[in-house]
Design a protein around this motif. Structure first.
Motif, PDB file in Angstrom:
ATOM      1  N   GLU A  16      -7.526  -7.860  -2.951  1.00  0.00           N
ATOM      2  CA  GLU A  16      -7.080  -8.809  -1.934  1.00  0.00           C
ATOM      3  C   GLU A  16      -5.581  -9.072  -2.050  1.00  0.00           C
ATOM      4  N   GLU A  17      -5.076  -9.198  -3.267  1.00  0.00           N
ATOM      5  CA  GLU A  17      -3.648  -9.461  -3.464  1.00  0.00           C
ATOM      6  C   GLU A  17      -2.790  -8.321  -2.930  1.00  0.00           C
ATOM      7  N   ARG A  18      -3.223  -7.083  -3.174  1.00  0.00           N
ATOM      8  CA  ARG A  18      -2.396  -5.924  -2.822  1.00  0.00           C
ATOM      9  C   ARG A  18      -2.592  -5.441  -1.394  1.00  0.00           C
ATOM     10  N   LEU A  19      -3.771  -5.665  -0.805  1.00  0.00           N
ATOM     11  CA  LEU A  19      -4.064  -5.034   0.482  1.00  0.00           C
ATOM     12  C   LEU A  19      -4.271  -6.001   1.638  1.00  0.00           C
ATOM     13  N   SER A  20      -4.262  -7.295   1.390  1.00  0.00           N
ATOM     14  CA  SER A  20      -4.597  -8.259   2.454  1.00  0.00           C
ATOM     15  C   SER A  20      -3.587  -8.274   3.591  1.00  0.00           C
ATOM     16  N   ASN A  21      -2.391  -7.780   3.361  1.00  0.00           N
ATOM     17  CA  ASN A  21      -1.373  -7.758   4.420  1.00  0.00           C
ATOM     18  C   ASN A  21      -1.131  -6.350   4.965  1.00  0.00           C
ATOM     19  N   LEU A  22      -2.010  -5.424   4.585  1.00  0.00           N
ATOM     20  CA  LEU A  22      -1.820  -4.039   4.997  1.00  0.00           C
ATOM     21  C   LEU A  22      -2.979  -3.559   5.863  1.00  0.00           C
ATOM     22  N   LYS A  23      -2.670  -2.771   6.860  1.00  0.00           N
ATOM     23  CA  LYS A  23      -3.689  -2.145   7.709  1.00  0.00           C
ATOM     24  C   LYS A  23      -4.130  -0.851   7.032  1.00  0.00           C
ATOM     25  N   VAL A  24      -5.340  -0.849   6.521  1.00  0.00           N
ATOM     26  CA  VAL A  24      -5.792   0.279   5.701  1.00  0.00           C
ATOM     27  C   VAL A  24      -7.062   0.911   6.272  1.00  0.00           C
ATOM     28  N   LEU A  25      -7.242   2.174   5.955  1.00  0.00           N
ATOM     29  CA  LEU A  25      -8.483   2.898   6.243  1.00  0.00           C
ATOM     30  C   LEU A  25      -9.069   3.342   4.910  1.00  0.00           C
TER      31      LEU A  25
END
Length: 595
Positions: free
Chosen positions: A289-298
């Motif tokens: 959550e800390e690393r990816l919550s602001n990123l649009k990921v697949l």
């Protein structure tokens, strides 16, 4: 290093791999020169602007180069915004990102991302100087471009110990993005794949950017779930800032670690892959959550078989940025339901139709969409035995490519007794191991046959010699009878040796069965008496020769001429019988010896 693109452009041909927007006095002799050298070393084509002279307005050539570049890298340095040319570069880059799906990457080299976003600090002062003679419309356009670009997660020079490592990381990320952006043709020949992808894209609601979503792909093993997921990953990667394919998670929760340790291990693996940082270590379960919550990921989680895997890797959609998509493939639909992924968010993969299944099989067996002449009926039988399952069709088709009909028959006989597709690989292995074994047996049998032929030839010569000496024997020449008798005994000995070897090699058992008590093969369904004719004739001939020689010997010992003379046909009959027995011998054939 993150990248961003608004949409994919799979059909567009890009002239350059990379365009770099920069302020020359700040970086040309330092960062840019080293970056250009690294790109050249890695085979990355980068536009070189040194031959273009810039005037008061941006050169039309530069605008065209930006449009023809797959990736644009914006190097924000302290004085970047003081150049109207750089600001025009950036505005055009962001326009291409929106309209053409261009990938945009950022490097903050002496400029803070917050200052770039808000146009504050020294960076903002430079921007003010550049805008002093421009209209409000131009200022607004440039501000929006700076704000949008600063929101793209990039590399900050302040976070690196040295410039060389930063440049190596940028080059690696560019290379990965170019590889991901390359038009994939890996799945073009997959029968029915386009329909699967259209259904999945409809389920994913890719135009909805407000929230992250988790969807499932469900179906039995071998139906093609992983292939569909890989095709989706290949097609959609350019739409997302970061992507990750977590393959073959099945069984990953079976370990000596406790539950918490296993969850940490899975999260470390995911973050290492998606952030491209090998051996990443985390100390708590909030890292994703800390690393990816602001990123649009697949993210694709393939072959999930335990609910705890989903709880460790994608417990909440809030762990990921807006517009993110998490795709889970599994054989267990109840597992998806337990995680809150309902049937409306699950794609159940159907079996291909009979026509599609035949085409899939032919692609692997014949490298075309239809069977070769004479193989249509066989191909249809195999497809039916494989239950139209794509994995089975591909495995069996590949194994039968270029094989003769007899091999097809062997495989089909085995498939008829196979109830689980998971056994097909073992079936094929067994078929070809036994085929190899049969080849070795045939070679061994050929050598044995050569050895037996040698025995028969020696036997024939002995029998002829015995017959000749029998004809020459008389009371005046008694020694010929002794020679004939010795020859006949040797012939019988060799015949018994030959027969004993065959009985042992084929594990025959003796049975008193009319009309001839003889040796039988133990193979089930084998109805022919072992050696009932050929070996019997051979033994009969040599025994007959021995009898003749013994009779002659007895007569001569008594001082009388033997009853067998040149006019007799018995010796000739025995010799011909021995030869015939060899040529009439047939190989042993049984279902238990051949698949």
């Amino acid at each position: 290093m993150a990248s961003s693109s608004s949409s994919s452009s799979p059909s567009r041909n890009w002239r350059y791999g990379v365009f770099v927007s920069f302020y020359g006095p700040d970086v040309r002799k330092t960062f840019l020169s080293h970056l250009r050298k690294q790109f050249s070393h890695n085979g990355i084509t980068m536009f070189d602007d040194r031959e273009i002279k810039r005037g008061k307005t941006i050169a039309p050539e530069i605008l065209e180069v930006i449009k023809e570049s797959r990736i644009s890298i914006v190097v924000f340095s302290k004085n970047y915004a003081s150049s109207r040319w750089c600001l025009e570069d950036l505005a055009e880059i962001m326009k291409c990102r929106e309209r053409l799906g261009q990938i945009v990457m950022t490097v903050f080299y002496g400029a803070d991302s917050s200052d770039v976003r808000k146009q504050t600090g020294d960076f903002g002062m430079g921007f003010g100087r550049a805008c002093s003679r421009n209209t409000e419309e131009e200022k607004l356009r440039w501000r929006q471009a700076l704000n949008d670009a600063a929101n793209i997660v990039g590399e900050d020079f302040e976070n690196w110990d040295n410039e060389a490592d930063l440049i190596e990381k940028v080059s690696r990320d560019v290379s990965n993005n170019l590889n991901a952006a390359t038009i994939s043709r890996d799945f073009e020949d997959k029968v029915g794949m386009e329909a699967h992808l259209q259904n999945m894209q409809s389920l994913l609601h890719l135009d909805t950017e407000e929230v992250a979503m988790i969807v499932g792909i469900c179906g039995p093993a071998g139906i093609g779930k992983t292939t569909i997921a890989r095709a989706l990953h290949s097609r959609l990667s350019s739409r997302f800032q970061l992507t990750c394919f977590m393959e073959n998670l099945k069984g990953s929760y079976n370990s000596d670690l406790d539950e918490y340790g296993l969850m940490l291990q899975l999260q470390e693996k995911l973050l290492s892959k998606i952030l491209n940082q090998d051996g990443m270590k985390i100390s708590h379960l909030g890292a994703i959550e800390e690393r990816l919550s602001n990123l649009k990921v697949l993210i694709i989680l393939d072959d999930v078989d335990d609910l705890k895997q989903l709880e460790a890797l994608a417990k909440e959609t809030t762990w990921f940025g807006r517009g993110s998509r998490i795709i889970v493939t599994t054989e267990d639909q109840d597992l998806l339901l337990q995680h809150g992924i309902d049937s409306n968010s699950t794609y159940n993969v159907d079996f291909p139709t009979s026509e599609e299944a035949l085409e899939i099989f032919c692609r692997y067996a014949f490298r075309q969409n239809y069977p070769d002449n004479g193989f249509k009926e066989l191909a249809e039988r195999v497809v039916d035995l494989c239950d139209n399952l794509p994995l089975s069709l591909s495995m069996v088709g590949s194994s039968l490519r270029g094989k003769k009909e007899e091999v097809w028959e062997k495989v089909m006989r085995k498939l008829e007794t196979t109830t689980d597709h998971r056994d097909i690989e073992q079936v094929l292995r067994t078929v070809y191991e036994q085929s190899s074994s049969n080849k070795r047996k045939r070679k061994s049998k050929s050598r044995c046959s050569s050895g037996m032929a040698f025995f028969v030839v020696i036997n024939l010569l002995l029998e002829i010699a015995s017959a000749v000496t029998d004809q020459l024997s008389s009371i005046r020449k008694p020694y010929f009878t002794r020679i004939s008798l010795v020859m006949s005994v040797l012939s019988v000995f060799l015949s018994i040796l030959d027969l004993s070897y065959k009985i042992k090699a084929h594990k025959a058992s003796f049975r008193c069965k009319w009309p001839i008590p003889w040796f039988y093969l133990p193979a089930r369904g084998y109805r022919r008496i072992f050696g009932s004719f050929t070996d019997t004739v051979l033994l009969f001939c040599v025994v007959g020769g021995l009898i003749v020689s013994t009779v002659n010997y007895c007569f001569v010992v008594k001082g009388e001429n033997g009853p067998i003379k040149v006019s007799s046909i018995w010796p000739l009959f025995f010799a011909i019988g021995m030869v015939a027995s060899k040529f009439m011998e047939k190989p042993l054939i049984s279902k238990d010896y051949s698949l």
